[in-house]
Design a protein around this motif. Structure first.
Motif: not given
Length: 340
Positions: A217-246
């Motif tokens: 909605e607000w960012l270019s495809p390139e800028s959107r990808a920068v945020i989402l790809e970084a979020m996919e590489r997040c190293r913190t909180g592995r015991r939170r949302i990702p912990a029990m997701i298949p």
């Protein structure tokens, strides 16, 4: 706004009722375990439900159908480092507008030790210069505070982020301090019992932000990808949302942690192509601040475990709902062999 499919609103109300029964609020009676759960979502909630040890805020949207669930989704919670997604979006809007680029360099802003509440803004010192791309990566994947404050200073401070949020239509969002000040003065209030409007947002607002970023909605495809790809590489909180997701699902998320609170916001892409945006904030989970101080690691573990369980409950609930719709649609289709 995301428009729900026919019948989604009624189902969303059922899911919200299940969440409400499970997690409770500070003004409700302590929640009771749901009797005879009728869905996997209710069953999972029944297993994790105990809102008596702290406020829990949850909001989630199935971006495919528009269905939503919420418990205390309209109440303010400390954003902590989950605000870094909004800071990154504000900077990337400037990139899209040509104000700077991902190769532009800015200095890390290191906090200088100072007594709590001694100044309105905590002192910082400039450090090594890094590219904006590297700073965004550090602030999201490792939750680096010096990298965050570098970009926050570049965009013009908290007021610039609030302006971006306002223009994006994000209500109930307020960033009031840089991260150095927020961390230095952490613990002024207990978020279990006190709602501090500073540096806070509602889970519904954070989910709306994630949905808007994901849907471009607000960012270019390139800028959107920068945020989402970084979020996919997040190293913190592995015991939170990702912990029990298949394992076959893709999780892109950003954590936040302060005194007696933990949060995690993210995007979950299911193997069947459905996408969920969710925000979970958990406070307390220890009897008192003294109890927290006596065993900080155990209190943190409880908050992380609660986030993980809620995230899985949301995942299972939306997955079951999608499967039910497919079954109903199949029942209404006319088999080709029966056509006269």
């Amino acid at each position: 706004m995301l428009a729900p499919l026919a019948g989604a609103q009624a189902h969303a109300q059922d899911l919200e009722s299940a969440f409400d029964n499970a997690f409770g609020t500070e003004v409700r009676e302590p929640p009771e375990i749901i009797a005879e759960p009728s869905t996997p979502l209710e069953l999972q909630i029944a297993r994790v439900a105990d809102g008596s040890d702290g406020r829990i805020g949850v909001a989630a949207i199935d971006l495919t159908s528009g269905e939503e669930v919420s418990v205390l989704g309209d109440q303010l919670f400390p954003m902590a480092s989950t605000s870094k997604i909004a800071i990154a979006a504000t900077f990337l809007e400037g990139v899209d507008q040509g104000r700077w680029s991902l190769s532009s360099e800015f200095p890390l802003m290191w906090a200088v030790r100072s007594p709590r509440f001694s100044t309105r803004v905590a002192p910082v010192r400039a450090g090594e210069h890094m590219s904006a791309y590297r700073l965004i990566d550090l602030m999201i994947t490792r939750s680096s505070n010096p990298a965050t404050d570098a970009l926050l200073a570049a965009v013009g401070g908290p007021s610039a982020v609030n302006d971006w949020a306002r223009r994006a239509g994000l209500k109930d969002f307020s960033l009031d301090r840089d991260i150095a000040t927020l961390v230095r003065d952490d613990g002024e209030f207990d978020p279990t019992y006190h709602i501090d409007p500073r540096d806070s947002a509602t889970p519904q607002t954070m989910v709306r932000m994630l949905a808007g970023i994901y849907q471009g909605e607000w960012l270019s495809p390139e800028s959107r990808a920068v945020i989402l790809e970084a979020m996919e590489r997040c190293r913190t909180g592995r015991r939170r949302i990702p912990a029990m997701i298949p394992a076959e699902a893709t999780v892109a998320h950003k954590t936040g942690t302060l005194n007696r609170m933990a949060g995690d916001i993210g995007i979950v892409e299911m193997p069947n192509g459905r996408v969920i945006a969710l925000a979970i904030y958990v406070t307390g989970q220890s009897r008192s601040q003294a109890d927290e101080n006596a065993n900080k690691s155990e209190a943190r573990r409880r908050r992380d475990a609660r986030i993980a369980s809620i995230a899985r409950a949301v995942y299972d609930g939306f997955a079951e709902r999608a499967a039910s719709r497919r079954f109903v649609n199949a029942q209404h289709e006319t088999p080709a062999a029966s056509v006269q």
